[in-house]
Scaffold this active site. Sequence first.
Site, PDB file in Angstrom:
ATOM      1  N   ILE A   1      -0.316   4.078  -5.045  1.00 41.01           N
ATOM      2  CA  ILE A   1      -0.717   5.438  -5.401  1.00 41.01           C
ATOM      3  C   ILE A   1       0.530   6.205  -5.834  1.00 41.01           C
ATOM      4  CG2 ILE A   1      -1.667   7.619  -4.525  1.00 41.01           C
ATOM      5  CD1 ILE A   1      -3.731   5.453  -4.492  1.00 41.01           C
TER       6      ILE A   1
ATOM      7  N   MET B   1       0.824  -1.207   0.000  1.00 35.50           N
ATOM      8  CA  MET B   1       0.000   0.000   0.000  1.00 35.50           C
ATOM      9  C   MET B   1       0.864   1.264   0.000  1.00 35.50           C
ATOM     10  SD  MET B   1      -3.486   0.040   1.996  1.00 35.50           S
ATOM     11  CE  MET B   1      -4.133  -1.097   0.787  1.00 35.50           C
ATOM     12  N   PRO B   2       1.871   1.263  -0.883  1.00 31.72           N
ATOM     13  CA  PRO B   2       2.816   2.381  -0.837  1.00 31.72           C
ATOM     14  C   PRO B   2       2.299   3.615  -1.557  1.00 31.72           C
ATOM     15  CG  PRO B   2       3.501   0.789  -2.473  1.00 31.72           C
ATOM     16  CD  PRO B   2       2.234   0.263  -1.883  1.00 31.72           C
ATOM     17  N   HIS B   3       2.828   4.753  -1.138  1.00 32.69           N
ATOM     18  CA  HIS B   3       2.599   6.004  -1.851  1.00 32.69           C
ATOM     19  C   HIS B   3       3.934   6.452  -2.430  1.00 32.69           C
ATOM     20  CE1 HIS B   3       2.716  10.494  -2.004  1.00 32.69           C
ATOM     21  NE2 HIS B   3       1.755  10.216  -2.833  1.00 32.69           N
TER      22      HIS B   3
END
Lengths: 62, 62, 62, 62, 62, 62
Positions: B40, B1-3
């Site tokens: 994202i 779930m990295p940005h």
Amino acid sequence: MPHIQITMLKGRTIEQKRKIAERITDAMVEDAKTAKEGVIITILEVEREDYAHGGVLMADKK
Amino acid sequence: MPHIQITMLKGRTIEQKRKIAERITDAMVEDAKTAKEGVIITILEVEREDYAHGGVLMADKK
Amino acid sequence: MPHIQITMLKGRTIEQKRKIAERITDAMVEDAKTAKEGVIITILEVEREDYAHGGVLMADKK
Amino acid sequence: MPHIQITMLKGRTIEQKRKIAERITDAMVEDAKTAKEGVIITILEVEREDYAHGGVLMADKK
Amino acid sequence: MPHIQITMLKGRTIEQKRKIAERITDAMVEDAKTAKEGVIITILEVEREDYAHGGVLMADKK
Amino acid sequence: MPHIQITMLKGRTIEQKRKIAERITDAMVEDAKTAKEGVIITILEVEREDYAHGGVLMADKK
């Protein structure tokens, strides 16, 4: 090899940005002992409606 | 779930951005083992007077 | 001369980070046409209580 | 009222950080003409495996 | 004395930004117990071709 | 589909972070009209020697 991200209100001239870049880079080289070539600075300019302080947009101040 | 936040000089086409987004997402899914839907990516485009390297604005280079 | 900031949950190995750095750099060089030496990547690792999705901390999921 | 985010390798002393904060703040006040009380600086320290340059982790250099 | 950086698609009105700034500031004051005057919020607005989710640019969705 | 990055001093409990995440997400959903599932919040906790205000490190205040 630091990265410095500056977020500030739009409106500074290129001459002001030039000086800011020089002085911040010098500070990183002299005080953080980093190589000059490794210093990257990015400036993110925002509008007065995109900056809030104390819960109030700069566009609404005064 | 990295940005992933990319700061780069203005001027890439939407086709270039499309490929960058695909490839970075693939790298995160295959190597960081994250879910594809969780990746994202935001691109912050800056002018040549808003990016400095080694104390010199890109606008002043060459 | 892009800067890429990755924010992700703690826990990847150095080998995973090595591959991510290589692949993202390759994508920037090949698709954004930037010089390889100009690509800077920083990884900010956060705990599960410091990452929320849909209003829920990762630490509280499942 | 700028915000400055510095991302750099872990290892500087508090004395070094103190000087960096002073000098960057002075540059913002004198050259960007901002109020001293409005300058916020945050330092994000990263490990050598969390910083890559030219596709290579700092942990793998030399 | 937190700094909150919001990255979102362009298009919100100043009235929407005003409410967001107020509510986020209130949350930081009431729940993080920080001084109201210390809360700084910056909004980075990006185009639909500068935001990707799951490897797809928002500009390419639907 | 906003990303919110919070930089604040270390020391909040998970319960405080939970409430902050909920309230900021609610504000984004209700006022920015974004989908709840699209709101990503990351918290970067820093030490008192890594946060400066007005040129003075928090570690040196009072």
